[in-house]
Design a protein around this motif. Structure first.
Motif, PDB file in Angstrom:
ATOM      1  N   PRO A  29       0.825  -1.209   0.000  1.00  0.00           N
ATOM      2  CA  PRO A  29       0.000   0.000   0.000  1.00  0.00           C
ATOM      3  C   PRO A  29       0.858   1.259   0.000  1.00  0.00           C
ATOM      4  O   PRO A  29       1.954   1.280   0.567  1.00  0.00           O
ATOM      5  N   VAL A  30       0.375   2.282  -0.643  1.00  0.00           N
ATOM      6  CA  VAL A  30       1.076   3.564  -0.692  1.00  0.00           C
ATOM      7  C   VAL A  30       0.999   4.224   0.675  1.00  0.00           C
ATOM      8  O   VAL A  30      -0.079   4.338   1.271  1.00  0.00           O
ATOM      9  N   GLY A  52      -6.534  -1.909   0.912  1.00  0.00           N
ATOM     10  CA  GLY A  52      -5.169  -2.378   0.806  1.00  0.00           C
ATOM     11  C   GLY A  52      -4.306  -1.602  -0.155  1.00  0.00           C
ATOM     12  O   GLY A  52      -3.149  -1.951  -0.391  1.00  0.00           O
ATOM     13  N   ASP A  53      -4.855  -0.509  -0.724  1.00  0.00           N
ATOM     14  CA  ASP A  53      -4.077   0.272  -1.687  1.00  0.00           C
ATOM     15  C   ASP A  53      -3.345   1.443  -1.054  1.00  0.00           C
ATOM     16  O   ASP A  53      -2.355   1.929  -1.592  1.00  0.00           O
ATOM     17  N   ILE A  54      -3.837   1.918   0.098  1.00  0.00           N
ATOM     18  CA  ILE A  54      -3.177   3.014   0.811  1.00  0.00           C
ATOM     19  C   ILE A  54      -3.155   2.704   2.308  1.00  0.00           C
ATOM     20  O   ILE A  54      -3.976   1.938   2.812  1.00  0.00           O
ATOM     21  N   VAL A  55      -2.194   3.302   3.006  1.00  0.00           N
ATOM     22  CA  VAL A  55      -2.152   3.217   4.459  1.00  0.00           C
ATOM     23  C   VAL A  55      -1.764   4.589   4.988  1.00  0.00           C
ATOM     24  O   VAL A  55      -0.816   5.211   4.504  1.00  0.00           O
ATOM     25  N   ILE A  56      -2.529   5.094   5.934  1.00  0.00           N
ATOM     26  CA  ILE A  56      -2.252   6.408   6.522  1.00  0.00           C
ATOM     27  C   ILE A  56      -1.176   6.256   7.591  1.00  0.00           C
ATOM     28  O   ILE A  56      -1.376   5.579   8.593  1.00  0.00           O
ATOM     29  N   VAL A  57      -0.017   6.891   7.358  1.00  0.00           N
ATOM     30  CA  VAL A  57       1.101   6.741   8.290  1.00  0.00           C
ATOM     31  C   VAL A  57       1.315   7.978   9.152  1.00  0.00           C
ATOM     32  O   VAL A  57       2.014   7.914  10.166  1.00  0.00           O
ATOM     33  N   GLY A  58       0.727   9.113   8.760  1.00  0.00           N
ATOM     34  CA  GLY A  58       0.927  10.324   9.538  1.00  0.00           C
ATOM     35  C   GLY A  58      -0.125  11.365   9.231  1.00  0.00           C
ATOM     36  O   GLY A  58      -0.677  11.407   8.125  1.00  0.00           O
ATOM     37  N   SER A  91       9.042  12.465  10.415  1.00  0.00           N
ATOM     38  CA  SER A  91       8.849  11.292  11.271  1.00  0.00           C
ATOM     39  C   SER A  91       8.275  10.082  10.543  1.00  0.00           C
ATOM     40  O   SER A  91       8.593   8.943  10.887  1.00  0.00           O
ATOM     41  N   THR A  92       7.426  10.320   9.545  1.00  0.00           N
ATOM     42  CA  THR A  92       6.716   9.186   8.928  1.00  0.00           C
ATOM     43  C   THR A  92       7.143   8.885   7.497  1.00  0.00           C
ATOM     44  O   THR A  92       6.854   7.809   6.979  1.00  0.00           O
ATOM     45  N   LYS A  93       7.795   9.855   6.845  1.00  0.00           N
ATOM     46  CA  LYS A  93       8.302   9.667   5.473  1.00  0.00           C
ATOM     47  C   LYS A  93       7.265   9.058   4.521  1.00  0.00           C
ATOM     48  O   LYS A  93       7.461   7.974   3.948  1.00  0.00           O
ATOM     49  N   PRO A  94       6.157   9.741   4.325  1.00  0.00           N
ATOM     50  CA  PRO A  94       5.137   9.224   3.404  1.00  0.00           C
ATOM     51  C   PRO A  94       5.592   9.322   1.949  1.00  0.00           C
ATOM     52  O   PRO A  94       6.464  10.122   1.610  1.00  0.00           O
ATOM     53  N   GLU A  95       4.994   8.488   1.108  1.00  0.00           N
ATOM     54  CA  GLU A  95       5.261   8.559  -0.333  1.00  0.00           C
ATOM     55  C   GLU A  95       4.411   9.643  -0.987  1.00  0.00           C
ATOM     56  O   GLU A  95       4.770  10.167  -2.045  1.00  0.00           O
ATOM     57  N   ALA A  96       3.281   9.935  -0.394  1.00  0.00           N
ATOM     58  CA  ALA A  96       2.349  10.909  -0.952  1.00  0.00           C
ATOM     59  C   ALA A  96       1.565  11.559   0.177  1.00  0.00           C
ATOM     60  O   ALA A  96       1.427  10.986   1.265  1.00  0.00           O
ATOM     61  N   VAL A  97       1.051  12.745  -0.089  1.00  0.00           N
ATOM     62  CA  VAL A  97       0.298  13.495   0.919  1.00  0.00           C
ATOM     63  C   VAL A  97      -1.016  13.969   0.329  1.00  0.00           C
ATOM     64  O   VAL A  97      -1.066  14.439  -0.816  1.00  0.00           O
ATOM     65  N   MET A  98      -2.078  13.850   1.121  1.00  0.00           N
ATOM     66  CA  MET A  98      -3.387  14.377   0.755  1.00  0.00           C
ATOM     67  C   MET A  98      -3.677  15.574   1.640  1.00  0.00           C
ATOM     68  O   MET A  98      -3.566  15.488   2.868  1.00  0.00           O
ATOM     69  N   ALA A  99      -4.037  16.690   1.021  1.00  0.00           N
ATOM     70  CA  ALA A  99      -4.265  17.931   1.765  1.00  0.00           C
ATOM     71  C   ALA A  99      -5.749  18.121   2.060  1.00  0.00           C
ATOM     72  O   ALA A  99      -6.572  18.161   1.137  1.00  0.00           O
ATOM     73  N   SER A 323      -7.997   5.385  -4.757  1.00  0.00           N
ATOM     74  CA  SER A 323      -7.488   4.342  -5.653  1.00  0.00           C
ATOM     75  C   SER A 323      -6.709   4.970  -6.802  1.00  0.00           C
ATOM     76  O   SER A 323      -5.630   4.505  -7.174  1.00  0.00           O
ATOM     77  N   TYR A 324      -7.282   6.031  -7.357  1.00  0.00           N
ATOM     78  CA  TYR A 324      -6.648   6.723  -8.481  1.00  0.00           C
ATOM     79  C   TYR A 324      -5.287   7.291  -8.079  1.00  0.00           C
ATOM     80  O   TYR A 324      -4.284   7.105  -8.776  1.00  0.00           O
ATOM     81  N   PHE A 325      -5.242   7.969  -6.945  1.00  0.00           N
ATOM     82  CA  PHE A 325      -3.998   8.583  -6.469  1.00  0.00           C
ATOM     83  C   PHE A 325      -2.937   7.516  -6.245  1.00  0.00           C
ATOM     84  O   PHE A 325      -1.768   7.671  -6.627  1.00  0.00           O
ATOM     85  N   ALA A 326      -3.332   6.398  -5.641  1.00  0.00           N
ATOM     86  CA  ALA A 326      -2.378   5.303  -5.398  1.00  0.00           C
ATOM     87  C   ALA A 326      -1.808   4.776  -6.709  1.00  0.00           C
ATOM     88  O   ALA A 326      -0.599   4.516  -6.819  1.00  0.00           O
ATOM     89  N   ARG A 327      -2.655   4.633  -7.725  1.00  0.00           N
ATOM     90  CA  ARG A 327      -2.196   4.130  -9.017  1.00  0.00           C
ATOM     91  C   ARG A 327      -1.259   5.136  -9.690  1.00  0.00           C
ATOM     92  O   ARG A 327      -0.306   4.755 -10.375  1.00  0.00           O
ATOM     93  N   VAL A 328      -1.535   6.429  -9.517  1.00  0.00           N
ATOM     94  CA  VAL A 328      -0.653   7.460 -10.083  1.00  0.00           C
ATOM     95  C   VAL A 328       0.709   7.421  -9.392  1.00  0.00           C
ATOM     96  O   VAL A 328       1.751   7.472 -10.042  1.00  0.00           O
TER      97      VAL A 328
END
Length: 373
Positions: A29-30, A52-58, A91-99, A323-328
């Motif tokens: 998951p992203v 299972g496509d994304i996981v919120i880490v921070g 602290s969490t080093k995400p691959e992507a951020v949603m605002a 889902s779209y964001f994860a695929r991008v």
């Protein structure tokens, strides 16, 4: 010798055919970070069923009361919450951020994420001004990241079907006019949270009232339907019909976007008697009317009748923003320049909205080539 080569080819073919195929669902998951919790659209993310496509880490959110309330409702661990974007990213080093913060704050999110190579998706509209949008676009290009803008209407099967009818099947001829009726009774009237209202009704943090909040839908969809064409001019009238409720921003906006050979009319309002995001596309030989997510009417002049239909469901990889964001992020989808979520489309949207605001303020039509010299 020929037989040996044939056997070798067969062995190679069999080995390739037995290699495991990694589907999106089987990928890791992203890792997603959230910037802000004050946008009420956050409920769509926090309340989403696990795919299972994304996981919120921070999560970056300084309002402890808001964090407490949402954590109690959705059950996320408050240990992943940080008081600033910088701290959350370190602290969490995400691959992507949603605002999910105010629109003015979108620029800051990109300024923090872009140098780290972190992709960003913001809620609509992209930015409060052309100046902000330009800075965001430059950061995206410099750091090779995606900046997507999420609209509810992007995931409407009816809108995708309308595009197919108009642009791919060419069933109603050239577009002559598009009308949008977007909005609801008002954010106060429908019970938006106090945190959301605090910036949604602020002319700086939201950039405007109903004009930005619901005018962006029409600007986004028309830019997509018109394949990125920019308008000749924009004329707008705004008003506050309920000054006792919305003293600082407009709650009513009518925008005319004129193109060389067609016109777009956007009626964005916090004064409708019901929630509506309706689109009518008039062509030379018919029209398409999208009432909601799936219900639509198609009229073809040669058939002399209108047909009601339900739009087919969108493919799973394109039926919701996450889902779209994860695929991008994974590189499975490469947004085309004027796709609904894509940055170039939404740069045009911000320009149309800014021209509309200037037109309403000055009481005159704003010409594209003069405004963007």
């Amino acid at each position: 010798m020929i037989m040996i080569k044939s056997i070798a080819k067969l062995i190679l073919a069999l080995s390739i055919s037995t290699l495991p195929v990694v589907t999106p669902a089987q990928q890791k998951p992203v890792r997603i970070g959230i910037a802000g919790l004050s946008h009420d659209h956050i409920h769509g993310l926090l309340g989403r069923k696990e795919k299972g496509d994304i996981v919120i880490v921070g999560i970056a959110e300084p309002d402890s009361g808001l964090v407490e309330r949402l954590a109690k409702r959705y059950g996320f661990d408050k240990k992943i919450v940080y008081s600033s974007i910088d701290e959350m990213l370190r602290s969490t080093k995400p691959e992507a951020v949603m605002a999910y913060n105010d629109i003015f704050g979108h620029l800051e999110v990109v300024e923090k994420c872009a140098p780290r190579g972190i992709h960003v998706m913001v809620e609509k509209p992209l930015a409060v001004s052309v100046a902000h949008a330009d800075k965001m676009a430059k950061l995206a290009k410099k750091n090779n990241i995606q900046i997507l803008t999420n609209y509810e209407t992007t995931w409407y099967g009816s809108n995708t079907e309308a595009y197919k009818v108009v642009n791919e099947e060419e069933q109603i001829g050239e577009i002559l006019k598009i009308e949008f009726h977007t909005g609801h009774q008002g954010p106060v009237e429908i019970g938006c949270s106090k945190e959301f209202l605090a910036w949604l009704t602020d002319p700086v943090l939201n950039g405007a009232g109903a004009l930005n909040d619901f005018g962006c839908y029409g600007a986004n969809l028309s830019t997509w339907l018109m394949k990125g064409e920019t308008p000749v001019s924009v004329t707008a009238v705004t008003h506050t019909n309920k000054p006792q409720v919305y003293p600082n921003v407009d709650d009513e906006a009518s925008i005319i976007v004129q193109y060389p050979y067609n016109q777009v009319i956007i009626q964005a309002s916090w004064n409708w008697p019901y929630n509506r995001k309706e689109m009518k596309i008039y062509g030379q030989s018919g029209y398409v009317f999208c009432r909601d997510t799936e219900n639509m009417t198609v009229f073809k002049s040669k058939e002399k009748k209108a047909t009601d239909k339900a739009a087919p469901a969108l493919n799973e990889d394109r039926n919701d923003a996450f889902s779209y964001f994860a695929r991008v992020v994974r590189g499975d989808i490469n947004p085309q320049p004027y796709d609904l979520s894509a940055l170039p489309n939404n740069e045009v949207v911000v320009k149309i909205l800014e021209m509309a605001k200037k037109s309403a303020e000055n009481g005159k039509t704003i010409v594209w080539k003069e405004y963007f010299k």
